[in-house]
Design an enzyme around this catalytic site. Structure first.
Site, PDB file in Angstrom:
ATOM      1  N   GLY A  79      -8.760 -11.278 -10.576  1.00  0.00           N
ATOM      2  CA  GLY A  79      -9.579 -11.937 -11.372  1.00  0.00           C
ATOM      3  C   GLY A  79      -8.803 -13.201 -12.013  1.00  0.00           C
ATOM      4  O   GLY A  79      -7.706 -13.138 -12.046  1.00  0.00           O
ATOM      5  N   LYS A  88       2.356  -9.630   3.062  1.00  0.00           N
ATOM      6  CA  LYS A  88       1.683  -9.348   1.487  1.00  0.00           C
ATOM      7  C   LYS A  88       2.579  -8.300   0.715  1.00  0.00           C
ATOM      8  O   LYS A  88       2.633  -7.188   1.124  1.00  0.00           O
ATOM      9  CB  LYS A  88       0.186  -8.981   1.642  1.00  0.00           C
ATOM     10  CG  LYS A  88      -0.397  -9.141   0.353  1.00  0.00           C
ATOM     11  CD  LYS A  88      -1.934  -8.933   0.567  1.00  0.00           C
ATOM     12  CE  LYS A  88      -2.728  -9.117  -0.611  1.00  0.00           C
ATOM     13  NZ  LYS A  88      -4.067  -9.320  -0.568  1.00  0.00           N
ATOM     14  N   CYS A 139       1.020  -1.184   0.018  1.00  0.00           N
ATOM     15  CA  CYS A 139       0.041   0.003   0.227  1.00  0.00           C
ATOM     16  C   CYS A 139       0.810   1.280   0.106  1.00  0.00           C
ATOM     17  O   CYS A 139       2.089   1.274  -0.037  1.00  0.00           O
ATOM     18  CB  CYS A 139      -0.795  -0.067   1.199  1.00  0.00           C
ATOM     19  SG  CYS A 139       0.040  -0.015   2.469  1.00  0.00           S
TER      20      CYS A 139
END
Lengths: 250, 294
Positions: free
Chosen positions: B216, B165, B130
């Site tokens: 996705g 992450k 982030c």
């Protein structure tokens, strides 16, 4: 309770730019309330990836009825289905319109007419004022009590010439509640109209937004509120008290 | 079903939800019992509440989704109060993993320390992918030395297992080595890919922040490549995340070297997908963990 349910197409009729679908979907039919929606997977392949949120037009027994405007890739694929095909639905989703013992006026634009098929049955004296661009954009109205449907078209090709707001000007709003559903531009114009003519009226607007999940997980379908925060169209709405939201033309 | 051990934690199956796609749990409550999954990862929390980005926040592509949500969340303070008062996670019967992110480096340390003290939490996922507001908006994992420094400091203060992450925009293999050197318990490969959407009719960018996160099924081959490359380079457990749309996809990630697999975007479309993936793995693998490909 929300379900992912495999629904069977019981009837399907394509007429002009619209599709009328009746789906055998007993669990969703049992739980649904007027003004809620289902998120429909138009294809079991990965393109289009996302489901399409479609307003529940009516529920009859164990069948969910959808009135769909064919306007993009997803709805075109839906129009290619045949009776007996199955579709995955997630629903019922959203909050729906509030039920009340009051005199209600329904106001709709275009395919925003859909949820009023059911609501007209539940409010047997309420009238529906609905605007379309032209007569070709009027869907089959078999599911509606047509005696109570007042139509306006921008070009005068059917009903009164003008917009739904021109019809509103001729109606007394005193002691009435408004339920509205339509494109954001129409809701913004209706909000301006109410602000000028009946600022204290109770009114509920059903909104639409691009969404990924339809049940509050993706946080993708935000709409601005007057208090500066965002609301989720899918799970805080799609129906909002008009005063809570910002309706400026986007 | 074969179990997975990461540090002191045991996962009854290798299927987790991915952070940012599962909210704080509520949206999926009607669809399945959380206890059926190996774990769930909550939406990233930041020190202060974040309202998120203005709409539009989503853009659909063939088999993919661009999002510009902007880390919308209630803020760590409100979360902490709620969890201390209601203690909801103990009822979930699964590993609940809190995801945290900061505006600045020290936030990661502070939030990890506070998250360690909350009831019912199994592990902390540190979301380094982030933007660092003090570094012109590049992500905290843009430089390897920062990754090592931040994770080392977090490890000093956190008393729960820590997963890190990473963003696929940077040197994933190099960063994963730093995460291992800093002694975190696992690395999550990865956050979304950088994408852009342009409206050719309006001749403008679709999103207010121009760039968006791409996820996705479309990203699966990229994610598989990243997981495999990292698995070849480190012995740290890998949590794979990227485009899982079926049980077969999850198995592919295990064969590429992942220990656990997260499911995100596709659960918007198939809310019960994580449970279906567990059932598939149970049938196809049973009690034997698939051996990663060489």
């Amino acid at each position: 309770m929300k379900y992912e349910e495999r629904a069977t197409i019981r009837s399907l009729r394509r007429e002009g730019k619209y599709l009328l679908l009746s789906l055998f979907s007993p669990r969703i039919a049992r739980e649904a309330r007027p003004g809620q929606f289902v998120n429909v997977r138009v294809s079991d392949t990965l393109d289009p990836l996302l489901r399409r949120p479609l307003s529940i037009a009516d529920v009859v027994g164990e069948e969910v009825r959808l009135l769909v405007q064919i306007r993009g890739k997803g709805t075109r694929l839906l129009a290619e289905k045949v009776v007996g095909d199955t579709l995955s639905l997630v629903g019922p989703l959203g909050n729906g319109f509030p039920m009340m013992e009051r005199e209600v006026i329904f106001v709709a634009g275009g395919v925003g007419v859909a949820p009023f098929a059911w609501l007209m049955r539940l409010f047997p004296s309420a009238r529906l004022l609905v605007g379309f661009r032209s007569c070709e954009m009027i869907p089959p109205l078999d599911w509606f009590d047509e005696k109570r449907v007042m139509i306006a078209t921008d070009d005068g090709s059917a009903g009164e010439k003008g917009t739904v707001l021109d019809m509103m000007k001729k109606v007394s709003l005193k002691d009435k509640v408004i339920f509205a559903c339509g494109p954001h531009r129409m809701l913004a114009a209706l909000s301006d109209f109410l602000e000028k003519n009946s600022p204290d009226i109770e009114a509920y607007f059903s909104t639409e937004s691009m969404m990924a999940c339809g049940f509050g997980a993706c946080k993708g379908c935000v709409l601005p509120k007057r208090d500066g925060e965002y609301a989720l169209c899918c799970s805080d709405g799609p129906v909002f008290a008009w005063r809570e939201m910002v309706w400026e033309t986007r | 079903m074969f179990e997975t051990k990461i540090g002191s934690l045991i996962f009854k199956n290798p299927v987790l939800t991915a952070s940012g796609t599962w909210g704080m749990g509520e949206p999926f409550a009607d669809f399945y019992e959380y206890g059926l999954l190996g774990g769930v990862v909550l939406k990233t929390l930041t020190p202060s509440p974040r309202k998120g980005n203005p709409p539009p926040r989503l853009y659909e592509t063939p088999a993919g989704l661009l999002n510009s949500i902007g880390l919308e969340n209630e803020g760590f303070d409100a979360f902490e109060r709620r969890i201390c008062e209601e203690n909801p996670f103990s009822l979930w019967k699964t590993n609940v993993i809190v995801s945290i992110a900061g505006d600045e480096e020290e936030d990661f340390v502070r939030l990890s320390e506070r998250a360690s003290r909350l009831p019912g939490i199994a592990a902390i996922e540190v979301n380094l992918s982030c933007p660092n507001v003090h570094a012109g908006g590049v992500t905290f994992d843009a430089r390897k030395e920062d990754v090592y420094r931040i994770v080392s400091k977090v490890m000093e203060k956190a008393s729960l297992p820590v997963f890190v992450k990473l963003s696929p925009q940077h040197d994933l293999v190099g960063n994963a080595k730093e995460v291992e050197r800093a002694k975190a318990c696992a690395v999550t490969i990865s956050n979304t890919f950088l994408g852009l959407a342009i409206d050719s009719q309006k001749k403008s960018f679709v999103f207010a922040r121009k760039f968006a996160g791409f996820s996705g099924p479309a990203v699966k081959p990229l994610a598989l490549a990243n997981v495999y490359r990292v698995a070849q380079a480190v012995s740290l457990p890998i949590i794979a995340s990227g485009g899982v749309a079926s049980g077969e996809d999850a198995l592919e990630f295990l064969l590429a070297g992942a220990s656990l697999v997260e499911i995100g975007t596709m659960a918007f479309v198939k809310p019960r997908l994580p449970v279906e993936v567990v059932e598939f793995l149970e049938k196809s693998c049973g009690n034997v963990r698939p051996t990663p490909l060489p």
